[in-house]
Design a protein around this motif. Structure first.
Motif, mmCIF file in Angstrom:
data_model
loop_
_atom_site.group_PDB
_atom_site.id
_atom_site.type_symbol
_atom_site.label_atom_id
_atom_site.label_comp_id
_atom_site.label_asym_id
_atom_site.label_seq_id
_atom_site.Cartn_x
_atom_site.Cartn_y
_atom_site.Cartn_z
ATOM 1 N N UNK A 22 0.805 -1.200 0.000
ATOM 2 C CA UNK A 22 0.000 0.000 0.000
ATOM 3 C C UNK A 22 0.845 1.261 0.000
ATOM 4 N N UNK A 23 1.404 1.574 1.181
ATOM 5 C CA UNK A 23 2.127 2.833 1.335
ATOM 6 C C UNK A 23 3.393 2.896 0.478
ATOM 7 N N UNK A 24 4.224 1.844 0.540
ATOM 8 C CA UNK A 24 5.497 1.898 -0.176
ATOM 9 C C UNK A 24 5.299 1.847 -1.687
ATOM 10 N N UNK A 25 4.472 0.911 -2.164
ATOM 11 C CA UNK A 25 4.290 0.781 -3.609
ATOM 12 C C UNK A 25 3.673 2.033 -4.209
ATOM 13 N N UNK A 26 2.567 2.495 -3.644
ATOM 14 C CA UNK A 26 1.899 3.654 -4.217
ATOM 15 C C UNK A 26 2.708 4.934 -4.015
ATOM 16 N N UNK A 27 3.418 5.035 -2.897
ATOM 17 C CA UNK A 27 4.255 6.212 -2.675
ATOM 18 C C UNK A 27 5.402 6.282 -3.659
ATOM 19 N N UNK A 28 6.115 5.162 -3.838
ATOM 20 C CA UNK A 28 7.201 5.122 -4.814
ATOM 21 C C UNK A 28 6.678 5.394 -6.221
ATOM 22 N N UNK A 29 5.526 4.798 -6.561
ATOM 23 C CA UNK A 29 4.961 4.959 -7.899
ATOM 24 C C UNK A 29 4.610 6.413 -8.186
ATOM 25 N N UNK A 30 3.908 7.055 -7.248
ATOM 26 C CA UNK A 30 3.478 8.435 -7.468
ATOM 27 C C UNK A 30 4.675 9.375 -7.587
ATOM 28 N N UNK A 31 5.658 9.216 -6.698
ATOM 29 C CA UNK A 31 6.833 10.066 -6.768
ATOM 30 C C UNK A 31 7.661 9.767 -8.015
ATOM 31 N N UNK A 32 7.718 8.498 -8.412
ATOM 32 C CA UNK A 32 8.468 8.142 -9.609
ATOM 33 C C UNK A 32 7.859 8.697 -10.873
ATOM 34 N N UNK A 33 6.528 8.759 -10.919
ATOM 35 C CA UNK A 33 5.849 9.300 -12.094
ATOM 36 C C UNK A 33 6.190 10.771 -12.318
ATOM 37 N N UNK A 34 6.473 11.483 -11.224
ATOM 38 C CA UNK A 34 6.835 12.896 -11.357
ATOM 39 C C UNK A 34 8.159 13.042 -12.084
ATOM 40 N N UNK A 35 9.060 12.067 -11.899
ATOM 41 C CA UNK A 35 10.445 12.207 -12.357
ATOM 42 C C UNK A 35 10.801 11.334 -13.556
ATOM 43 N N UNK A 36 9.881 10.520 -14.031
ATOM 44 C CA UNK A 36 10.175 9.656 -15.177
ATOM 45 C C UNK A 36 9.049 9.751 -16.190
ATOM 46 N N UNK A 37 9.342 9.350 -17.427
ATOM 47 C CA UNK A 37 8.284 9.275 -18.426
ATOM 48 C C UNK A 37 7.532 7.956 -18.257
ATOM 49 N N UNK A 38 6.381 7.877 -18.860
ATOM 50 C CA UNK A 38 5.492 6.734 -18.638
ATOM 51 C C UNK A 38 6.099 5.420 -19.121
ATOM 52 N N UNK A 39 6.784 5.437 -20.289
ATOM 53 C CA UNK A 39 7.334 4.201 -20.836
ATOM 54 C C UNK A 39 8.398 3.591 -19.952
ATOM 55 N N UNK A 40 9.372 4.402 -19.544
ATOM 56 C CA UNK A 40 10.444 3.897 -18.699
ATOM 57 C C UNK A 40 9.922 3.511 -17.327
ATOM 58 N N UNK A 41 8.970 4.277 -16.792
ATOM 59 C CA UNK A 41 8.378 3.936 -15.502
ATOM 60 C C UNK A 41 7.669 2.598 -15.537
ATOM 61 N N UNK A 42 6.899 2.349 -16.593
ATOM 62 C CA UNK A 42 6.220 1.067 -16.737
ATOM 63 C C UNK A 42 7.215 -0.073 -16.861
ATOM 64 N N UNK A 43 8.290 0.152 -17.607
ATOM 65 C CA UNK A 43 9.324 -0.860 -17.762
ATOM 66 C C UNK A 43 9.895 -1.281 -16.419
ATOM 67 N N UNK A 44 10.255 -0.317 -15.594
ATOM 68 C CA UNK A 44 10.893 -0.635 -14.326
ATOM 69 C C UNK A 44 9.924 -1.282 -13.345
ATOM 70 N N UNK A 45 8.696 -0.797 -13.282
ATOM 71 C CA UNK A 45 7.715 -1.398 -12.374
ATOM 72 C C UNK A 45 7.398 -2.820 -12.804
ATOM 73 N N UNK A 46 7.254 -3.035 -14.097
ATOM 74 C CA UNK A 46 6.830 -4.344 -14.580
ATOM 75 C C UNK A 46 7.972 -5.335 -14.723
#
Length: 339
Positions: A87-111
């Motif tokens: 909950x807290x860690x996954x969504x917190x990292x995701x939201x903050x990461x989206x601010x600093x990365x583009x969608x394609x690279x962010x999806x790559x790293x999460x997936x």
């Protein structure tokens, strides 16, 4: 009371249901909506809104369906740990990461998290990953790499020119945050098994969202400003979509399948999330796919097929084993009757 044959049929229906792709479709589209919303809101507030209302909806729905509330300290301990990680860690990292990365690279790293899930599931739950499964995972990594990475960086990786990759600064703060989200999701996927030993899967998912969202809301209140002041009508519609479709329904389906099927097979389907994200970002955000990215889409879909075949083979083998056990029990029963 259900027979063993009914249980086998229900398990096969669960694992092979077309709905198994729904969470990844909803997550992919939710990523696009979140990226669209970020200029209008703050990341931790958006993460909290994604979790807390969705959790309340799941809890209310569970009560309506007669689901049992968590009982005992062990249930709440596992749910709290689940809430912290997924909950807290996954969504917190995701939201903050989206601010600093583009969608394609962010999806790559999460997936990339199915690799961690496959290793942990093999160690903790003795899940077997056959040759087709390993090949599918490797092809999937290559596929989402082609989708998310720039062509020059992908060429440098394939050539083993890691100096060029590091010089390009691929792993900046945003990328590390996305890797943190990926690992958090992987650990959360593993945790669902012990969680459902002590609590109902629907209620546990709902409570982990509410408990996990509270620290995010507290952080937002302390450190962020203008969380909702710039949200218009469509902004609130987007927030509702992220909370209801991208969280309540998506998470409910995902953890239901995770608690009753193969973790490696299910997590490998996460490779489809960036495919959906890129498709809808192209439609609504004007982000067009390159030829290299289309090759990545084809490879990703091929990897899903390979891993699914592995899962079907495993399920068939398990069904044959269960059928053999049923026949042996029936034979012993007949022998007792004759005696």
């Amino acid at each position: 009371m259900q027979s063993s044959g009914d249980n086998v049929f229900n398990r096969q229906l669960t694992r092979q249901s077309p709905l198994i792709i729904a969470p990844f479709f909803l997550w992919g589209t939710a990523m696009v909506v979140m990226k669209f919303l970020l200029p209008q809101t703050s990341p931790m507030f958006m993460a909290a809104v994604r979790l807390i209302p969705a959790g309340i909806l799941l809890i209310v729905g569970g009560i309506y369906l007669g689901r049992q509330q968590p009982r005992g300290w062990q249930a709440w301990l596992w749910i709290s740990l689940f809430a912290l990680v997924d909950g807290a860690m996954f969504q917190g990292f995701l939201a903050q990461g989206l601010v600093r990365t583009d969608a394609g690279l962010g999806s790559l790293l999460i997936d990339s998290q199915p690799l961690a899930v496959a290793v942990m599931a093999a160690v903790l739950y003795q899940e077997r990953v056959g040759g087709a499964g390993v090949l599918g995972l490797l092809i999937g990594i290559l596929g989402i790499g082609l989708i998310g990475l720039p062509a020059e960086l992908m060429a440098a990786l394939l050539a083993g020119d890691f100096a060029t990759v590091l010089h390009a600064g691929i792993f900046t703060t945003g990328e590390w945050l996305m890797l943190g989200a990926s690992l958090s999701m992987a650990v959360g996927t593993i945790l669902i098994r012990p969680v459902v030993r002590y609590a109902d899967s629907v209620m546990a998912t709902g409570w982990h969202m509410v408990i996990g969202g509270l620290p995010l809301l507290l952080i937002s209140n302390q450190f962020e400003q203008n969380q909702w002041q710039f949200l218009g009508l469509w902004g609130w519609v987007g927030m509702m979509y992220v909370a209801i479709m991208g969280s309540a329904i998506a998470y409910g389906l995902f953890f239901f399948f995770a608690s009753s099927g193969s973790l490696t097979t299910l997590s490998a389907l996460t490779f489809s999330t960036p495919v959906f994200a890129l498709m809808f970002s192209s439609l609504f955000l004007g982000e067009n796919l390159t030829l290299v990215q289309w090759v990545g889409v084809i490879l990703t879909l091929s990897s899903i097929y390979l891993v699914s075949v592995r899962g079907i083979d495993s399920d068939i083998s398990q069904s044959m084993s269960e059928t053999q056990e049923m026949l042996e029990v029936a034979g012993e029963t007949v022998g007792l009757d004759h005696n």
